[in-house]
Design an enzyme around this catalytic site. Structure first.
Site: not given
Ligand code: HH2
Length: 261
Positions: A196, A237
């Site tokens: 992030k 995660r």
């Molecule tokens: N962060 C993201 C998405 N889902 N779920 C939980 N429980 N906690 C988090 O911190 C979290 C989450 C964002 O990251 P990512 O899935 O890598 O990216 P994107 O939302 O662009 O798909």
């Protein structure tokens, strides 16, 4: 928890696993790398991301959920009731809901529910977020969402402070510094710092300035995952499963050594 985004536009792995076969292969690889859970998502939550229709999201995630569910615990990262229900019907066991509105769906489906804190929506959440006391506000919100989920009949509830969701770099760091206040709520805690932007700001040397690009946030991701686990997070995660699983084993051994005296 390994992150598997079946999307063209997620901020780190967008486009890499948009193809179904590639997504399933990456999920299998995460299992061999030591993931206990694979979190499958079909819609990016990054600031400014375009919304995805229900049919498209279902088409992205269901075949991947179905292929991985016999191998590993699968969670579905969605804010849509039907996607959560269908994913559970196809083998997912955890509803990971960044909007914290799907407790009734998790209850109906008999799934674990992850309640995450966020302020605002993806389109606007990073526009000057403000808190009087970020730790107290996040803890209060999570406690009330978790109680609501319990009242709706969810059997197992996890909470997540929602790193990066309507928070400045300083807010994220403050939450990590006081993670024990979230752990003290009594629910298993999930923390997602992986790749992030705040990590890129820390690495660049100024919290209010530009961030180093995602490719240069591995070290911060690993360090923050170790920090979160040492502070009592039950799961982290992450995109970088192999290195984090190894770090998790170290944290577990240190914990055990401490318990043994
Ligand atoms: N962060 C993201 C998405 N889902 N779920 C939980 N429980 N906690 C988090 O911190 C979290 C989450 C964002 O990251 P990512 O899935 O890598 O990216 P994107 O939302 O662009 O798909």
């Amino acid at each position: 928890m390994g992150v598997l985004n079946v999307t063209p536009d997620s901020f780190f792995d967008g486009g890499r696993y948009h193809d179904r076969a590639a997504a399933i292969a990456r999920g299998r690889q995460m299992v061999t790398e030591g993931a206990d859970i694979v979190d499958v998502g079909g819609e990016s939550t990054r600031p400014g991301a375009a919304p995805v229709g229900e049919a498209e999201e279902l088409a992205r995630v269901l075949p991947v959920v179905e292929a991985l569910a016999p191998l590993v615990t699968v969670s579905i990262d969605t804010t849509k009731p039907r996607v959560a229900l269908e994913a559970v019907a196809h083998g997912a066991r955890i509803v990971n809901d960044v909007s914290s509105t799907l407790a009734h769906v998790a209850a109906e489906a008999g799934a674990v529910f992850v309640a995450m804190h966020r302020k605002g929506t993806p389109a606007t959440m990073q526009e000057d977020p403000r808190y009087d006391d970020v730790v107290a506000e996040v803890a209060e919100y999570l406690a009330s969402r978790a109680e609501q989920a319990r009242a709706l009949g969810v059997g197992e509830i996890w909470v997540d402070p929602g790193i990066g969701f309507g928070k400045t770099a300083r807010h994220n760091l403050t939450l990590l510094a006081h993670l024990e206040d979230i752990v003290a709520l009594g629910y298993p805690v999930l923390v997602g710092t992986s790749r992030k932007a705040f990590l890129g700001r820390v690495a660049a040397g100024t919290l209010d300035g530009p961030a180093l690009p995602v490719e240069e946030r591995f070290e911060g991701s690993l360090a923050s995952a170790v920090w979160a686990m040492a502070k009592g997070a039950r799961a982290v995660r992450v995109h970088d499963v192999s290195a984090t699983a190894q770090a998790a084993r170290l944290v577990a051994e240190v914990d055990l050594a401490g318990a043994l005296g």
